[in-house]
Structure formats: structure tokens, C-alpha cells
Motif scaffolding. Structure first.
Motif, mmCIF file in Angstrom:
data_model
loop_
_atom_site.group_PDB
_atom_site.id
_atom_site.type_symbol
_atom_site.label_atom_id
_atom_site.label_comp_id
_atom_site.label_asym_id
_atom_site.label_seq_id
_atom_site.Cartn_x
_atom_site.Cartn_y
_atom_site.Cartn_z
ATOM 1 N N VAL A 125 0.843 -1.193 0.000
ATOM 2 C CA VAL A 125 0.000 0.000 0.000
ATOM 3 C C VAL A 125 0.884 1.251 0.000
ATOM 4 O O VAL A 125 0.631 2.219 -0.722
ATOM 5 N N THR A 126 1.946 1.218 0.831
ATOM 6 C CA THR A 126 2.872 2.348 0.886
ATOM 7 C C THR A 126 3.534 2.576 -0.465
ATOM 8 O O THR A 126 3.607 3.705 -0.961
ATOM 9 N N TRP A 127 4.029 1.507 -1.100
ATOM 10 C CA TRP A 127 4.673 1.636 -2.412
ATOM 11 C C TRP A 127 3.688 2.170 -3.458
ATOM 12 O O TRP A 127 4.016 3.041 -4.248
ATOM 13 N N TRP A 128 2.499 1.606 -3.470
ATOM 14 C CA TRP A 128 1.478 2.024 -4.444
ATOM 15 C C TRP A 128 1.169 3.518 -4.304
ATOM 16 O O TRP A 128 1.067 4.240 -5.297
ATOM 17 N N ARG A 129 1.073 3.969 -3.019
ATOM 18 C CA ARG A 129 0.723 5.379 -2.807
ATOM 19 C C ARG A 129 1.891 6.298 -3.147
ATOM 20 O O ARG A 129 1.727 7.290 -3.853
ATOM 21 N N GLU A 130 3.081 5.964 -2.648
ATOM 22 C CA GLU A 130 4.224 6.864 -2.816
ATOM 23 C C GLU A 130 4.742 6.874 -4.252
ATOM 24 O O GLU A 130 5.227 7.900 -4.734
ATOM 25 N N LEU A 131 4.677 5.736 -4.931
ATOM 26 C CA LEU A 131 5.196 5.660 -6.297
ATOM 27 C C LEU A 131 4.116 5.918 -7.345
ATOM 28 O O LEU A 131 4.402 5.892 -8.546
ATOM 29 N N ASP A 132 2.880 6.162 -6.863
ATOM 30 C CA ASP A 132 1.760 6.449 -7.762
ATOM 31 C C ASP A 132 1.614 5.354 -8.820
ATOM 32 O O ASP A 132 1.571 5.610 -10.033
ATOM 33 N N LEU A 133 1.528 4.120 -8.349
ATOM 34 C CA LEU A 133 1.458 2.976 -9.244
ATOM 35 C C LEU A 133 0.037 2.730 -9.745
ATOM 36 O O LEU A 133 -0.938 3.176 -9.132
ATOM 37 N N GLU A 134 -0.056 1.990 -10.827
ATOM 38 C CA GLU A 134 -1.354 1.586 -11.362
ATOM 39 C C GLU A 134 -2.010 0.598 -10.395
ATOM 40 O O GLU A 134 -1.336 -0.244 -9.789
ATOM 41 N N LEU A 135 -3.323 0.714 -10.224
ATOM 42 C CA LEU A 135 -4.053 -0.185 -9.332
ATOM 43 C C LEU A 135 -4.448 -1.447 -10.091
ATOM 44 O O LEU A 135 -5.126 -1.390 -11.115
ATOM 45 N N ARG A 136 -4.018 -2.604 -9.575
ATOM 46 C CA ARG A 136 -4.392 -3.889 -10.164
ATOM 47 C C ARG A 136 -4.995 -4.754 -9.069
ATOM 48 O O ARG A 136 -4.301 -5.192 -8.147
ATOM 49 N N VAL A 137 -6.280 -5.004 -9.159
ATOM 50 C CA VAL A 137 -7.016 -5.704 -8.111
ATOM 51 C C VAL A 137 -7.319 -7.122 -8.554
ATOM 52 O O VAL A 137 -7.863 -7.347 -9.641
ATOM 53 N N ILE A 138 -6.969 -8.119 -7.722
ATOM 54 C CA ILE A 138 -7.308 -9.508 -8.063
ATOM 55 C C ILE A 138 -8.076 -10.212 -6.943
ATOM 56 O O ILE A 138 -8.570 -11.311 -7.138
ATOM 57 N N ILE A 139 -8.193 -9.587 -5.746
ATOM 58 C CA ILE A 139 -8.928 -10.203 -4.635
ATOM 59 C C ILE A 139 -10.193 -9.398 -4.373
ATOM 60 O O ILE A 139 -10.152 -8.176 -4.213
ATOM 61 N N GLY A 140 -11.327 -10.092 -4.318
ATOM 62 C CA GLY A 140 -12.606 -9.443 -4.065
ATOM 63 C C GLY A 140 -12.924 -9.383 -2.586
ATOM 64 O O GLY A 140 -12.165 -9.893 -1.743
ATOM 65 N N ARG A 141 -14.060 -8.786 -2.262
ATOM 66 C CA ARG A 141 -14.432 -8.615 -0.862
ATOM 67 C C ARG A 141 -14.782 -9.944 -0.195
ATOM 68 O O ARG A 141 -14.852 -10.025 1.034
ATOM 69 N N ASP A 142 -15.028 -10.990 -1.007
ATOM 70 C CA ASP A 142 -15.271 -12.315 -0.424
ATOM 71 C C ASP A 142 -13.969 -13.064 -0.143
ATOM 72 O O ASP A 142 -13.987 -14.215 0.316
ATOM 73 N N GLY A 143 -12.829 -12.415 -0.422
ATOM 74 C CA GLY A 143 -11.544 -13.022 -0.142
ATOM 75 C C GLY A 143 -11.055 -13.969 -1.217
ATOM 76 O O GLY A 143 -10.007 -14.599 -1.052
ATOM 77 N N ARG A 144 -11.758 -14.070 -2.335
ATOM 78 C CA ARG A 144 -11.360 -14.983 -3.408
ATOM 79 C C ARG A 144 -10.779 -14.202 -4.591
ATOM 80 O O ARG A 144 -11.039 -13.008 -4.749
ATOM 81 N N ILE A 145 -10.001 -14.923 -5.425
ATOM 82 C CA ILE A 145 -9.420 -14.320 -6.621
ATOM 83 C C ILE A 145 -10.537 -13.981 -7.610
ATOM 84 O O ILE A 145 -11.409 -14.804 -7.897
ATOM 85 N N LEU A 146 -10.533 -12.744 -8.125
ATOM 86 C CA LEU A 146 -11.576 -12.278 -9.033
ATOM 87 C C LEU A 146 -11.532 -12.999 -10.377
ATOM 88 O O LEU A 146 -10.487 -13.511 -10.799
#
Length: 601
Positions: free
Chosen positions: A54-75
Motif C-alpha cells: 500500500v505504501t509503495w502504491w501510494r508513494e510511487l503512484d502505481l497503477e491499481l491492479r485488483v485480483i482479490i474481491g471482498r469475499d476473499g477470493r481471486i476475481l
């Protein structure tokens, strides 16, 4: 890659590499959180594996890539640039299941260097669970608090200097918290109960929220509940329908609403005449030191944004209440207790006495022994009031200056003046414990020494002026002490005050030094030598196992010549209080006495 330790990778900075199995290209960047002594020294950043990501993503302004959903499983949908064929094998899996599959794929493809081995590192766990927490993404509301804005952060630190802190060192806790912020204040929560966030969203033709076009109510219509109220221009039957609207499902967090306590108390924005303008900023915020970072800072942030000022002039910070084993009392530790039983057992004044004995900002141990002392003090205030009032009032209502003629009486009032000054200054500095300490110390001196010294004079019909001087001084001191005790022992002070006053003590003026009004300025030390001698006479009677009424045939006082005048000033009171037939004073280096008791009749 950590720049200073990863010199061997420096030529690679800014280039890209391809991730095994999934084929996406990622850029090599430098960051101080990389551990060069771990593995290859190159860290894989994903969104999100843990809080470091989270720190790296915020400080380096990285692209957001989401693979885990709110049910805890891989999307089901793979991020852009990822090989779909490889990704399909982990769809719907929990992270620990996907991890095993990926390791097997790396082995089968020959991409894994060496044998798989177990490693151990710190991760956060759900408080009541046995699996690591997974970081998932969601839409949230924030208030800017300087975590991502150095100028705002500096302004909020400076805003803390507009407040007088009690004790002062608590200001550093506030500054340390603000200076350590690295994210804005998350104010939305996903709970059933709470103050709703008053926002709706348009829904497109597919029924998906258009988050970039929120519908905001008119300020005059607040408060509203978006789960039941419809936005202007829409009807209730358009709720959750394509082309209609949907209410924001979130509620505000605790501090987002409690941070408005000054505004709520002042009836801000309620058209209540000019009340808010008259009371804001407020004078004081009393609270525990443990919520400086939450309640106090949140209130400061809201006031800074809305009004450009600190919300109060003073912040009075209390410590924790500890149990007898010096453990913080609380529901979670199971050692909390309500005050009901203590109030019934010791009385309200006694419990308040114990509470007021704890200094601002300092943790206080629950002490029944201290409450017993408080109960004894409250009872003594009642008893000494009865005792002093029985002497009767002076024969006339002359001014204090005219009525108090005896040096011993003036000395006592001068000593009391010092207590008034100290207690007043302590209260003004929010140091109630110091005010109580000074008042209590004088009170016991007054009861045990001064009252005993002059009580005989109050009955002396042969010396009416001297008797009136004692009566007036006694009543002046009693009135002052009762008012000094009133904030700490309100019930005992009110009861004793009511025996000789018409109105409530809590409506009376705070005492001022008598020397500042109409009384003479006496020597606060003059009475000390007389009282010291009387104490030695009493001790001699006690050691001889004689009554304090026993007659002293002769008393020889040895004292430095500089103290002879003070002894002479209190001679008559000393003779009367000690039942002394003959008193002589001789020169010496220190105050001492030779007491000869008369034979028993």
C-alpha cells in the motif's frame, strides 16, 4: 530496489522486466523499503499483498491492479496485461490456495530457482481469526488532514500552538501524531448504524453508479438519510433503477461526527441568534490523553478547515484510571468498575477528593485509602465549621482591618493569603491537584494549630477587642477555606456554608487575599514559633500521660533573639492554650522548651 544498497541493480532502474507465468511487464524502481539482503534484493510490488505494498502504491503512484474481491477470493477478471490462460487456474481460489497453485506452476515451468522453502515474516491477523488479513479495495470518503499534504500538515502542527496544553508536554504528543501522518483521514464506515453520508449517485442505463457525478442535497435540507430520502428531481420509485439513483450506503466513523462537538454545543448553523459567535472558539477541551490522536486532532482538523482557528483556547488532558495492580481499567481487560458502589460507601465528596488528587495528564491508581482520607476531610470541614461558629460573631461589623488587631490573627490571615494566591494560580493553570494540596495543607494547620491556639481568647470577656479579633479572623478563614474546597468537596462545602449564609456557596465570589481588600498585611511566619512551642508543650503532657488540660507550673523557652518578639506576640494565647502559670524566654540557638507540669490536685 533499495538505491543505496542495490548498486548492482542501478543500471536496471527505469527498465522493465516480464513476470514469470503471467507475462505482464513491470518497471524496476528504487525504494528504501526494499531489503537487499532478502532473496535477490528485488521486491515484487503487488496491489495489495500487505501494507508495505500500500505504501509503495501510494508513494510511487502505481497503477491499481485488483485480483482479490471482498469475499476473499481471486476475481474472475484478470488485470490488463496478464496472461489469461495462466490466470484462469487461480480464479475463485482463496490466496493460500492460489499460492500453492502458483508455486506448482513455477516449478513445472522451470522458472523457480532452487527448491520451494517456507519463510516466516510478520503479517497482520484478524483479531478473532487465524488467517492473515488481505487488503482489498473499496470506495471510501476522506477528509484531508495533512497526511498527503506537507503544507496542511505544517499548518495543523502550527494550529496546536494556538492551544495552551495542560500539562504542556502533551502538545508534543499532538505534534508527533500530526508529523507522522502518511494518509488522509478515512471517515466512512460500512456499518448498519451511524450518521449516514448524505450523498446519492446517478445510475447509468446498466444500473451502475456514476461515482464521478454525485448528487448532493441542499444544505438547508440536512440532515437527510440517502437510504430513505430521494434526491431533488427524482422520485422514490427510481431508487436502484437504471437511469435512477442509489444512496451512498456508508456511514460516518465515530470521530467524523464527535469532532463536531464544539459546533453542536454552540448550535452552529441553527440560526440560534448569535450564540455560536459568542461561545466559539470555546475555552477548554477536557479529555483523556489517549485520544489526542483521534478526538482532539479530529476536532482541530474540522475547525481548521471550517473556521481557520483552533476550536478552544485550552486542552486539559487527564490520565488513565489504574486498578490497584497499576493496570489500566477497561471493559476489555475485565477490571472496570462503575463508581456507584464507591459513592455509596465513601460519599461523593470522598470520591471527588481521590479524583482531584491525580495530577493532570498523570495516570491515577484507584485508592480506597485515598477516598477514606477524603471522607475524613469532608467530615472535618463540617466539624470545624460547627466549632468555629459556636464562638459566636464579633460584637460589631467593623472592617477586617479594624476588627483583626492581634498579630497572631494577622499572621494566620497572611498565611492564608499565600494559599489563596497559590490555589487560584493552580486552578487557572488547570492544576486542580495542586490547588487541593495547598488548601488541604493549610486547612489541617488551621484546625490543629491556630484554632487550638486562639479558641480560649474568643471567650475572654476581659479583653473584648482581642476576642473580637480572633472571632473575625476565624470566620474570615472559615469562609475562605469553604470556598477553596467548594470545587472539590461541593456537598460538604455547601452544607457547612449554609449554616451561616443565605445563598449557595457555588454562587459566592472566589476568595481574594485579605491583604488586597481591607485587611492589614501580617507576617505569615510570625505565628509559627508560637505554634511550635505549643506543640512541644502538648508533647510533654502526652509523654507524661497527663491530660492536655494539665497545668504547666513553668515553661522556659529557649529561642534566638530574633524570635522573641514573635513569642511575645503570641504569649497570651500560648499561656491560655497551654494552661501555663509562668513563662520565661531566654536566648539560644534553636527553639526548645523545658516544661514543668504542676502536681495533680
Amino acid at each position: 530496489v533499495r538505491g543505496s544498497w542495490g548498486a548492482r541493480f542501478k543500471p536496471l532502474f527505469g527498465t522493465t522486466v516480464k513476470v514469470p507465468l503471467y507475462g505482464q511487464e513491470v518497471e524496476i524502481r528504487a525504494h528504501e523499503l526494499a531489503q537487499p539482503d532478502k532473496g535477490t534484493g528485488i521486491a515484487m510490488i503487488c496491489t495489495f499483498g500487505d501494507t508495505t505494498d500500500v505504501t509503495w502504491w501510494r508513494e510511487l503512484d502505481l497503477e491499481l491492479r485488483v485480483i482479490i474481491g471482498r469475499d476473499g477470493r481471486i476475481l474472475a477478471d484478470a488485470p490488463d496485461g496478464v496472461d489469461v490462460a495462466a490466470y484462469e487456474s487461480i480464479i475463485g481460489k482463496f490466496p493460500n490456495q492460489a499460492q500453492k497453485i502458483v508455486v506448482e506452476q513455477l516449478v513445472d515451468s522451470g522458472s523457480l530457482i532452487g527448491e520451494p522453502r517456507t519463510i516466516q515474516h510478520d503479517v497482520k491477523f484478524y483479531e478473532k481469526g487465524d488467517r492473515p488479513l488481505e487488503v482489498v479495495t473499496s470506495r471510501q470518503w476522506y477528509i484531508r488532514n495533512g497526511g498527503k499534504d506537507s503544507d496542511l500538515r505544517a499548518a495543523l502542527v502550527a494550529r496546536g500552538n494556538d492551544v495552551v496544553w495542560h500539562p504542556d508536554h502533551m502538545r508534543h504528543r499532538y505534534e508527533n501524531w500530526v508529523e507522522g501522518l502518511n494518509s488522509d483521514w478515512l471517515v466512512s464506515r460500512q456499518r448498519f448504524f451511524g450518521v449516514p453520508i448524505p450523498v446519492w449517485y446517478r445510475l447509468d442505463e446498466a444500473g451502475e453508479p456514476m461515482y464521478d457525478h454525485p448528487l448532493v442535497p441542499d444544505e438547508a435540507d440536512l440532515p437527510i438519510d440517502p437510504s430513505t430520502d430521494a434526491p431533488a428531481g427524482f422520485s422514490a420509485d427510481q431508487r436502484d433503477q437504471p437511469g435512477g439513483f442509489a444512496g451512498d450506503p456508508d456511514v460516518f466513523d465515530t470521530w467524523a461526527t464527535s469532532s463536531l462537538t464544539p459546533e453542536i454545543a454552540g448550535l452552529w448553523d441553527e440560526n440560534s441568534a448569535d450564540r455560536f459567535d459568542r461561545v466559539f472558539p470555546f475555552d477548554m477541551r477536557p479529555q483523556g490523553h489517549d485520544i489526542i490522536r483521534t478526538w482532539l486532532f479530529s476536532t482541530m482538523t474540522r475547525s481548521h478547515h471550517e473556521f481557520g482557528v483552533a476550536p478552544w483556547a485550552h486542552a486539559a488532558l487527564s490520565g488513565w484510571i489504574l486498578d490497584p495492580d497499576r493496570k489500566k481499567m477497561g471493559k476489555s481487560t475485565g477490571n472496570a468498575q462503575t463508581p456507584d458502589g464507591l459513592l455509596e460507601q465513601f460519599g461523593t465528596d470522598a470520591v471527588r477528593y481521590w479524583a482531584a488528587s491525580g495530577r493532570p495528564g498523570v495516570d491515577t491508581i484507584t485508592s480506597e485509602d485515598q477516598m477514606k482520607v477524603g471522607r475524613k476531610l469532608a467530615n472535618k470541614l463540617l466539624n470545624v465549621t460547627k466549632f468555629v461558629l459556636q464562638f459566636g460573631a464579633p460584637s460589631d461589623d467593623r472592617s477586617l482591618d479594624e476588627a483583626v488587631t492581634e498579630p497572631i490573627d494577622r499572621s494566620m490571615l497572611a498565611k492564608l493569603d499565600l494559599v489563596i494566591d497559590d490555589a487560584t494560580a493552580a486552578f487557572e493553570a488547570f492544576d486542580y491537584a495542586r490547588a487541593l494540596e495547598r488548601t488541604e495543607s493549610f486547612f489541617w494547620w488551621f484546625c490543629d494549630n491556630y484554632v487550638e491556639l486562639v479558641k480560649g481568647r474568643t471567650y475572654d470577656e476581659q479583653r473584648p477587642s482581642e476576642a473580637d479579633s480572633a472571632k473575625r479572623a476565624l470566620r474570615e478563614a472559615l469562609s475562605t477555606v469553604q470556598r477553596l474546597f467548594a470545587p472539590i468537596l461541593p456537598f460538604a462545602a455547601e452544607e457547612s456554608w449554609s449554616w451561616w449564609n443565605e445563598s449557595s456557596i457555588h454562587l459566592a465570589q472566589w476568595p481574594t487575599p485579605s491583604g488586597d481588600v481591607d485587611a492589614p498585611s501580617g507576617d505569615p511566619t510570625l505565628a509559627d514559633v508560637t505554634i511550635e512551642v505549643l506543640a512541644q508543650v502538648r508533647r510533654a503532657k502526652t509523654e507524661a500521660k497527663r491530660s492536655q488540660r494539665a497545668v504547666v507550673e513553668s515553661l522556659v523557652i529557649t529561642a534566638p533573639s530574633a524570635k522573641h518578639a514573635a513569642i511575645d506576640a503570641g504569649r497570651n494565647d500560648l499561656v491560655d492554650a497551654g494552661s501555663i502559670r509562668d513563662l520565661q524566654v531566654v536566648d539560644g540557638d534553636a527553639v526548645s522548651t523545658v516544661v514543668v507540669l504542676a502536681d495533680d490536685d
